[in-house]
Enzyme design. Structure first.
Site, PDB file in Angstrom:
ATOM      1  N   ASP A   1       1.151  -5.111   8.335  1.00 46.74           N
ATOM      2  CA  ASP A   1       0.952  -6.109   7.288  1.00 46.74           C
ATOM      3  C   ASP A   1      -0.439  -5.873   6.699  1.00 46.74           C
ATOM      4  OD1 ASP A   1       1.225  -8.175   5.521  1.00 46.74           O
ATOM      5  OD2 ASP A   1       1.850  -9.663   7.003  1.00 46.74           O
TER       6      ASP A   1
HETATM    7  C1  BGC Z   1       2.094 -10.784   3.652  1.00 47.17           C
HETATM    8  C2  BGC Z   1       3.253  -9.836   3.519  1.00 47.17           C
HETATM    9  C3  BGC Z   1       3.188  -9.134   2.188  1.00 47.17           C
HETATM   10  C4  BGC Z   1       1.845  -8.430   2.066  1.00 47.17           C
HETATM   11  C5  BGC Z   1       1.660  -7.650   0.776  1.00 47.17           C
HETATM   12  C6  BGC Z   1       0.770 -10.133   3.333  1.00 47.17           C
HETATM   13  O1  BGC Z   1      -0.202 -11.084   3.257  1.00 47.17           O
HETATM   14  O2  BGC Z   1       2.057 -11.320   4.954  1.00 47.17           O
HETATM   15  O3  BGC Z   1       4.453 -10.537   3.654  1.00 47.17           O
HETATM   16  O4  BGC Z   1       4.240  -8.243   2.075  1.00 47.17           O
HETATM   17  O5  BGC Z   1       0.819  -9.405   2.148  1.00 47.17           O
HETATM   18  O6  BGC Z   1       1.578  -8.500  -0.319  1.00 47.17           O
END
Ligand code: BGC
Length: 754
Positions: free
Chosen positions: A265
């Site tokens: 993530d």
């Molecule tokens: C989120 C993800 C997301 C990523 C990219 C993160 O903060 O937890 O779900 O895909 O950001 O935007």
């Protein structure tokens, strides 16, 4: 709605995909390895630098291919319910003209359809739009279990139940990948709270993990063939997910046979050696761990280059399975297209849940000539916001617009008053490194707005009150403080009811709310969700009775928050810092603070722990087993017709249990019913929930029609995770099969033995 050409083509694709899977004899994961010989030759030609270049972000939403060998970069996009607008190398929109996407109903709304077909179509439509935008991987579906009623991402996630989540995740995955875009299952695993999500250590026993939290991931990998997985921000049993060898190597790869790639993530990578050995392929974002430091680790002998090769191999498998979209083909037409908009519409029609209709206020009676629509949520758009999963939608029909359009056809007059001022969150008044301004949507009703609303209610035949939350209240990055209806909504409904008792409340939210106060003043209640770009149209059709409501709750509405398992066991909220890693990064992006300042700040955050003390008793498993009354049970949802369930017959065919019965629509209009099958273990030696969902189906029935329904599930689903032998055990014995319209509305039972 009539069957469109798209549905027929989709059905054919689904059938072909199933047939291909069966005839090749190869698991969906093994099919990723068909290019391994070619891939190994490529790896043999690559320098260590070239390999490592593939293992971290190139831009905020891409990672490098192998330019020297003509292998394209990998392009990512958020999901899960709309292809995100084009951003620069960060999260700032570029303001393109053709990147407006379809906004699909959010996760809990999709799950409320209890429809495998809708989940497939949703995935397929996302995959289609992903291709139009030149994307290889959708960051979704988001399939964590909704453990907490207050969870900030409840709206993104599907359900509190692993079987419902698993079935829908499998179909979404197949749909998207059939359309040519890989999914990235997120957030693996046990990312069930936003509070301290960047540092919290989730403590859960192996049985709880296997039976509840990992199930949707396992199914989407094994049965859906998911090609990418996103390790979550949090720790699980002591190790960050991005370096959790038990989750990523032992379970995901060794046990489930996952052959694709993992990507952390955003900001969720925390070390070089830990992540390298703990099963991470790509650091998102940055290269401080999987850049020069990784090269150095190989060069100084700490890390075998074969570990790097394995990561490159997994990335290249996905690269070869997903055809890159040529630059001059991508982004040449609008992302949102009529065929995908239609799918958003169809999902919305099936997701709306009629919670209560005690005086038959719905559908709107023919003699209603004047409707007062009250509440800001009737006009609030819900596509954008909530951080990562917001959508720049091509258009969005608000509930008020939907009602106005439908009322005009029926010659009904509609008036509108906001009733309350929507709560909206403000960023960091106390400075960029201070905590965010606390969510405090508990302002009382504004007397002026209230008086205006009451005047309209008095003057109308019927009041439709729009309550619920919004994306400042339910959002990624924080959990709600409570599930109270915000902005004085309770007092407003009471006043409206006193002015005109013909009140229908429509809740626009992603998660559950506390309805104890509101309920006596609202004879009808509808859960309307954040229901995509066609949400307003679908809602009006349900309210006016063009279609019967057919959604069912994918989670429980507790009577009060304190009754829910994590609260009742005192495991949430624990001591926490209230900080959020991503939010900090976002503010870095927005405020220009240096990465070093932020890193130092993050390093000094406390190490909170979240112990899942309720174990396997999540959601209705808790309420049922502990006999705690709820407001609305899991699976609940009324229709405008009644359904009659005939007697059950059951047979075990090979390793599957099949339960058949007749289902009759007793009403005067066409309607869908979601039939649910639960199993109760009668004489188990181990702890079991009172009952567990094992199968379900959505059945369309014309007025008066009867259909034979067969619900089936593999006997292996009844196995439990045995903590002593550390494996699945199928305990023989008596079981009771319970079939009905909701978890608290069981119509027929039957005892059998396995
Ligand atoms: C989120 C993800 C997301 C990523 C990219 C993160 O903060 O937890 O779900 O895909 O950001 O935007």
């Amino acid at each position: 709605m009539k069957h469109s050409a798209t549905s027929i083509i989709l059905a054919a694709i689904m059938a072909a995909a199933i047939a291909a899977g069966c005839s090749s004899g190869m698991s969906l994961q093994d099919r990723l390895t068909v290019n391994d010989r070619k891939i190994n030759k490529i790896i043999a030609q690559m320098t260590l630098e070239e390999k490592v270049e593939m293992l971290h972000s190139k831009t905020n939403m891409s990672s490098e291919g192998v330019p020297r060998l003509g292998i394209q970069d990998i392009k990512y996009t958020d999901g899960p319910f709309g292809i995100r607008e084009e951003n620069g190398d960060g999260f700032r929109p570029l303001g393109w003209k053709l990147d407006s996407a379809t906004y699909f109903p959010t996760g809990s709304a999709l799950a409320a359809t209890w429809s495998k077909e809708m989940a497939y179509k949703n995935g397929w439509a996302m995959g289609k739009e992903g291709r139009l935008r030149g994307k290889d991987i959708i960051l979704g579906p988001a399939i964590n279990i909704q453990r907490l009623p207050v969870g900030g991402r409840t709206y993104e996630y599907l359900s509190e139940d692993p079987v419902l989540s698993a079935r829908l995740s499998v179909e979404y995955t197949k749909g998207s990948q059939d359309a040519g875009t890989a999914v990235c299952l997120k957030h693996y695993a046990l990312n069930n709270q936003e509070t301290d999500r960047g540092s919290v250590d989730v403590i859960a026993d192996e049985r709880t993990m296997r039976e509840i939290y990992l199930k949707p991931f396992e199914a989407a990998i094994k049965e859906g063939g998911a090609m990418c997985v996103m390790p979550a921000y949090n720790k699980v049993n002591g190790f960050y997910c991005s370096e959790n060898a038990h989750l990523n190597n032992e379970i995901l790869r060794d046990e489930w046979g996952f052959k694709g790639m993992t990507v952390s993530d955003w900001g969720g990578t925390h070390s070089t050696m830990g992540a390298a050995l703990g099963g991470l392929c790509v650091q998102m974002t940055g290269d401080n761990y999987f850049g020069q430091a990784l090269i150095d680790s190989v060069r100084n002998g700490a890390l075998d280059e074969a570990v790097v090769d394995a990561k490159v191999r997994e990335i290249l498998r996905l690269r070869f399975a997903i055809e890159p979209v040529p630059e001059d083909v991508a982004n040449t037409i609008m992302t949102s297209q009529p065929e995908t908009q239609k799918i958003a519409y169809e999902i919305a029609q099936k997701s709306i849940v009629l919670l209560k209709n005690e005086a038959g206020n719905l559908p709107i009676a023919k003699d209603v000539k004047k409707i007062a629509v009250i509440g800001q949520n009737a006009v609030l758009t819900t596509a954008a916001g909530g951080i990562g999963a917001g959508v720049k939608t091509l258009y969005e029909v608000s509930p008020l617009e939907g009602i106005q359009a439908r009322a005009a056809e029926a010659g009904v007059e509609v008036s509108y008053a906001p009733g309350y001022r929507s709560y909206s969150m403000s960023w960091g008044k106390r400075g960029p490194l201070g905590p965010l301004d606390a969510n405090d949507p508990s302002d009382p009703a504004d007397p002026k707005l209230l008086a205006e609303a009451v005047a309209l209610a008095k003057d109308a035949d019927m009041v439709i009150f729009f309550g619920g939350t919004n994306k400042s209240i339910e959002t990624e990055g924080s959990d709600r403080k409570n599930i109270d209806l915000p902005c004085g909504q309770n007092d407003i409904v009471k006043a409206l009811y006193e002015a005109n008792p013909n009140v229908v409340t429509v809740l626009i939210s992603g998660g559950p709310t506390d309805l104890r106060f509101l309920s006596p003043y609202s004879p009808a209640i509808v859960q309307g969700w954040w229901n995509g770009m066609e949400g307003g149209t679908a809602l009006a059709e349900v309210l006016f009775g063009d279609i019967a409501p057919s959604g069912k709750l994918p989670f429980t509405f507790p009577l009060k928050l304190e009754d829910s398992p994590a609260y009742a066991t005192g495991s949430f909220p624990g001591a926490n810092s209230g900080e959020d890693l991503f939010t900090l990064m976002y503010r870095l992006d927005a405020t220009g603070y240096t990465r070093e300042q932020i890193q130092e700040y993050i390093a000094n955050l406390p190490d909170p722990v979240s112990e899942y003390k309720e174990g396997i008793l999540v959601g209705y498993r808790w309420f049922d087993t502990k006999e705690v009354p709820v407001m609305y049970a899991f699976g609940h949802g009324l229709s405008y017709v009644d359904f009659e369930y005939g007697p059950l017959s059951c047979r075990q065919k090979k390793d599957r249990i099949q339960v058949s019965f007749d289902l009759k629509n007793l009403g005067a209009m066409e309607a869908d019913e979601v039939a649910q099958l639960y199993v109760r273990r009668i004489d188990s030696k181990v702890e079991r929930p009172l009952k567990e969902l094992e199968a379900f189906d959505r059945i369309s029935l014309k007025a008066g029609e009867t259909k034979k329904v067969t619900l089936e599930f593999p006997v292996s689903e009844l196995a439990h995770w045995d903590m002593e032998t550390n494996g699945w055990v199928l305990e023989p014995g008596k079981i009771e099969i319970l079939v009905g319209s909701a978890s608290d509305d069981i119509r027929k039972k039957l005892e059998t033995e396995i």
